[in-house]
Design an enzyme around this catalytic site. Structure first.
Site, PDB file in Angstrom:
ATOM      1  N   ASP A 119       0.869  -1.185   0.000  1.00  0.00           N
ATOM      2  CA  ASP A 119       0.000   0.000   0.000  1.00  0.00           C
ATOM      3  C   ASP A 119       0.902   1.229   0.000  1.00  0.00           C
ATOM      4  O   ASP A 119       1.884   1.286   0.760  1.00  0.00           O
ATOM      5  CB  ASP A 119      -0.918  -0.005   1.231  1.00  0.00           C
ATOM      6  CG  ASP A 119      -2.099   0.933   1.059  1.00  0.00           C
ATOM      7  OD1 ASP A 119      -3.240   0.463   1.124  1.00  0.00           O
ATOM      8  OD2 ASP A 119      -1.872   2.153   0.825  1.00  0.00           O
ATOM      9  N   HIS A 162     -17.626  -2.747 -11.173  1.00  0.00           N
ATOM     10  CA  HIS A 162     -17.973  -3.128  -9.797  1.00  0.00           C
ATOM     11  C   HIS A 162     -19.491  -3.276  -9.716  1.00  0.00           C
ATOM     12  O   HIS A 162     -20.225  -2.303  -9.935  1.00  0.00           O
ATOM     13  CB  HIS A 162     -17.484  -2.037  -8.834  1.00  0.00           C
ATOM     14  CG  HIS A 162     -17.722  -2.338  -7.390  1.00  0.00           C
ATOM     15  ND1 HIS A 162     -17.224  -1.556  -6.381  1.00  0.00           N
ATOM     16  CD2 HIS A 162     -18.404  -3.337  -6.771  1.00  0.00           C
ATOM     17  CE1 HIS A 162     -17.585  -2.050  -5.200  1.00  0.00           C
ATOM     18  NE2 HIS A 162     -18.311  -3.133  -5.421  1.00  0.00           N
ATOM     19  N   HIS A 178     -28.318 -14.471 -16.543  1.00  0.00           N
ATOM     20  CA  HIS A 178     -27.772 -15.199 -17.702  1.00  0.00           C
ATOM     21  C   HIS A 178     -27.361 -14.266 -18.848  1.00  0.00           C
ATOM     22  O   HIS A 178     -27.940 -13.206 -19.050  1.00  0.00           O
ATOM     23  CB  HIS A 178     -28.815 -16.197 -18.220  1.00  0.00           C
ATOM     24  CG  HIS A 178     -30.045 -15.515 -18.757  1.00  0.00           C
ATOM     25  ND1 HIS A 178     -30.174 -15.171 -20.081  1.00  0.00           N
ATOM     26  CD2 HIS A 178     -31.172 -15.087 -18.142  1.00  0.00           C
ATOM     27  CE1 HIS A 178     -31.353 -14.587 -20.268  1.00  0.00           C
ATOM     28  NE2 HIS A 178     -31.962 -14.520 -19.110  1.00  0.00           N
TER      29      HIS A 178
END
Ligand SMILES: CC(C)(COP(=O)(O)OP(=O)(O)OC[C@H]1O[C@@H](n2cnc3c(N)ncnc32)[C@H](O)[C@@H]1OP(=O)(O)O)[C@@H](O)C(=O)NCCC(=O)NCCS
Length: 209
Positions: A31, A140, A131
């Site tokens: 980080d 996201h 589907h």
């Protein structure tokens, strides 16, 4: 095999839990925030410049901002790093689903038949992807959101918590869809959208960090 997780904030806490359930024991974090020393008991060993020292390990980028996630992904891919796909054991993945490198599918998520998930995607806790959906790279699908069948989500778009996308709808790249929104028509212009049904708002938009 060891795992290097890039990013050690909140999203990383969920990722490390899934990684442990997938069998990883030797886990470290990188980080760029030097104040971060550990995440969920695993050490932050330094910043992203150290990545090459761990080139034998698997990598995962636990960074929520899609622009930043894509930038780091491209940089580390160029350096030859291998990205792992993390799938929580309590996710349900149907037949003929493909999930790209560096993507995560969290607990309670369902991905139904013939859907394709790109690289660096987040299919978040309790979300559903039905589907024949096509989810491009670095998308996201946030907690509890639902994508009906035959949906196409463009690169880097973020579907907010609890949002619903109706069947056969296309959403272009670089959109933010607000929490609880309902999308019933195609969205062709990048931007922030919220409400039921959605309308464009002058909201915040992702910038690279
Ligand atoms: C859509 C969103 C990105 C906009 O954030 P923002 O740019 O800071 O927007 P603001 O809070 O300034 O709101 C702008 C306007 O949109 C409205 N608005 C914002 N989010 C909304 C939402 N989800 N649904 C309906 N209206 C919303 C605000 O009430 C405000 O309306 P006003 O101008 O009439 O006062 C944000 O509100 C949102 O929904 N984020 C999703 C969070 C999420 O899902 N997190 C999941 C993490 S896993």
């Amino acid at each position: 095999m060891g795992l290097v997780i890039v990013g050690a904030r909140g999203y990383a806490k969920v990722v490390v839990d899934i990684a442990i359930r997938c069998g990883y024991k030797d886990i470290i974090f990188l980080d760029d925030d030097e104040s971060m020393k550990a995440c969920m008991g695993y050490p932050v060993v330094g910043n992203l410049c150290l990545a090459k020292e761990y080139s034998e390990s698997d990598f995962f980028i636990a960074v929520g901002n899609p622009i930043t996630r894509e930038r780091i992904y491209n940089m580390l891919s160029g350096d030859g790093m291998h990205f792992v796909t993390l799938i929580h054991p309590n996710a349900v993945i149907a037949e003929a689903v493909s999930i790209g490198f560096g993507s995560v599918v969290m607990a309670g998520a369902v991905i139904n038949s013939d859907s394709r998930i790109g690289n660096g995607c987040i299919v978040d806790t309790g979300s559903t992807v039905d589907h024949d959906d096509l989810i491009e790279d670095f998308v996201h699908v946030a907690v509890g959101s639902h994508l009906a069948g035959m949906v196409h989500i463009g690169r880097r778009t973020w579907i907010g918590a609890g949002a619903t996308v109706s069947n056969n709808v296309n959403i272009c790249g670089d959109c933010m869809i607000g929490a609880g929104a309902v999308v019933i028509k195609d969205i062709d212009v990048a931007g922030t959208y919220a409400g039921v049904p959605v309308r464009r708002i002058n909201g915040l938009h992702f910038r690279a960090q």
